[in-house]
Design an enzyme around this catalytic site. Sequence first.
Site, PDB file in Angstrom:
ATOM      1  N   VAL A 309      43.118 -66.673 -25.184  1.00  0.00           N
ATOM      2  CA  VAL A 309      44.462 -66.321 -25.780  1.00  0.00           C
ATOM      3  C   VAL A 309      43.908 -65.606 -27.425  1.00  0.00           C
ATOM      4  CG1 VAL A 309      46.375 -67.222 -27.259  1.00  0.00           C
ATOM      5  CG2 VAL A 309      45.885 -67.993 -24.916  1.00  0.00           C
ATOM      6  N   GLN A 312      42.917 -61.935 -26.978  1.00  0.00           N
ATOM      7  CA  GLN A 312      43.833 -60.893 -26.721  1.00  0.00           C
ATOM      8  C   GLN A 312      44.669 -60.899 -27.862  1.00  0.00           C
ATOM      9  OE1 GLN A 312      44.835 -59.152 -24.156  1.00  0.00           O
ATOM     10  NE2 GLN A 312      46.953 -58.668 -25.243  1.00  0.00           N
ATOM     11  N   GLU A 313      44.697 -61.943 -28.803  1.00  0.00           N
ATOM     12  CA  GLU A 313      45.576 -61.867 -29.949  1.00  0.00           C
ATOM     13  C   GLU A 313      44.973 -60.886 -31.088  1.00  0.00           C
ATOM     14  OE1 GLU A 313      48.605 -62.489 -30.582  1.00  0.00           O
ATOM     15  OE2 GLU A 313      49.284 -63.918 -28.957  1.00  0.00           O
ATOM     16  N   SER A 314      43.648 -61.236 -30.990  1.00  0.00           N
ATOM     17  CA  SER A 314      42.812 -60.665 -32.469  1.00  0.00           C
ATOM     18  C   SER A 314      41.451 -60.339 -32.320  1.00  0.00           C
ATOM     19  CB  SER A 314      42.742 -61.618 -33.475  1.00  0.00           C
ATOM     20  OG  SER A 314      41.926 -62.782 -32.899  1.00  0.00           O
ATOM     21  N   TYR A 439      50.199 -59.423 -21.165  1.00  0.00           N
ATOM     22  CA  TYR A 439      49.787 -60.331 -22.061  1.00  0.00           C
ATOM     23  C   TYR A 439      49.171 -61.456 -21.107  1.00  0.00           C
ATOM     24  CZ  TYR A 439      49.395 -63.960 -25.612  1.00  0.00           C
ATOM     25  OH  TYR A 439      48.902 -64.973 -26.615  1.00  0.00           O
TER      26      TYR A 439
END
Length: 468
Positions: A309, A312-314, A439
């Site tokens: 996660v 994928q986010e940062s 996502y």
Amino acid sequence: MTIRLRRKLLAWAPLVLLAALILGLFLRPSGTALERIQARGELVVVTRPSLTTVYGDENGSTGMEYELARGFAEQLGVKLRLVEADDLATVQKLLLAGKADFAAAGLVITEQRRQQLRLTTPYQKVDTLVMYRLGEPRPNTLADLDGKSVAVVSGSSNADLLEQARAAQPELTLDVYTGTTVEQTLARVEEGEADYALINSNDYAIHRGLFPDLAAGFTVGADQGLAWAFAPGSDGSLYQAAQRYLTQQNAIGATEQLAKRFYGHVERFDLYSARSFIRHLDDRLPDYTNAFRDAAEDAGFDWRLLAAVAYQESLWDAGAISPTGVQGLMMLTNQTAREMGVTDRTDPAQSIHAGAAYLRKLHDRMPERIAEPDRTWLALAAYNVGFGHLEDARVLTQKQGGDPDRWQDVKQRLPMLAKPAYAGQLRYGPARGGQAVAYVRHVRGYYDLLVWAENSERHRPTLVAAAE
């Protein structure tokens, strides 16, 4: 011999015969091979651990061979016990020595194996691919391998195939390097020790993300069947049961679904993303591994899922800021940060723990009837698009005759949240539901890569050391 002695022996003869029969019943195996397995309550299978056979994830053991064998054991009403071997030669040795009921080790059907073992109907087809380093000339035929070095797994069908090619073309000169695993074989090419490697297409599908600088040149052997192997000479009862099971699994599409589950990501493979991921796996992730593990223990998730996660986010960049103002490793909004008690969104530990706790909150809000893994995929979608918008998608799914508790059904409706035609049916308004689908797909892909990396020889030391 006296008459008296003869009479005594004749009198004892029936008792001796009866004792021999009773002893024979105890010493002789009773029933068929299948009946004996069911009586002991255990099916023993020899395999060679790998990413295409059996490896560990958040739920324990998994893998194409493992899932098939586990299903067979369940059908027989017994438990599955795996016997692990280091290489293919040991797999066959243990099988022929009677240390296992059969072998499930990604064995390609070859004429040589047919002569030595009893092979089932194939449950999957694979090709043999010639791998090369990107940036080097791409090989197109066996002639391009002349004078080069080629790496193969020792004892594999690809090693046999290479020998057959050399026999058919005596003028073909090759330096052959052998290893015990596909990973070792690919590493030789990546590091320049060998020019090419021969591997199966299912191995390529799984290892592609871990070796993004390698590519497939051409196919040597196509549509080769993978099968289970039994020792010859048994009564055939277990073999016949396995044949029926695999035939049934093929007929209902179960083996195809398993193949999509473990290898389907190859269609979504992105070379640039994979290269970046492997680089960041080594130079960024170790800084946060312990925080992911701690947060995962508190929230009840696999730490690799949380890490996926965050990537994928940062891209595991603690200072990341999006155009919309979300910040940190887990890209928390101001509202979510306040809700989870975060004082500094750029603090890695705070961000990771808050993100994990928020994902747990969404996970727990799902109806109890939703089972895994759908529950987790739906929670991830809510993490991205919002719980209310996810509920709108689930309502649409139910109205259209789908199952609102299955991710496969809900993900088809999420993109509808952005279409004006459905605006009147949305309680929480329009949303970019298609983005949530992408996502979840990306998080699942990164999670798979992390699981495979931790099960690999190359990256496991780094991930383990970072946690110590």
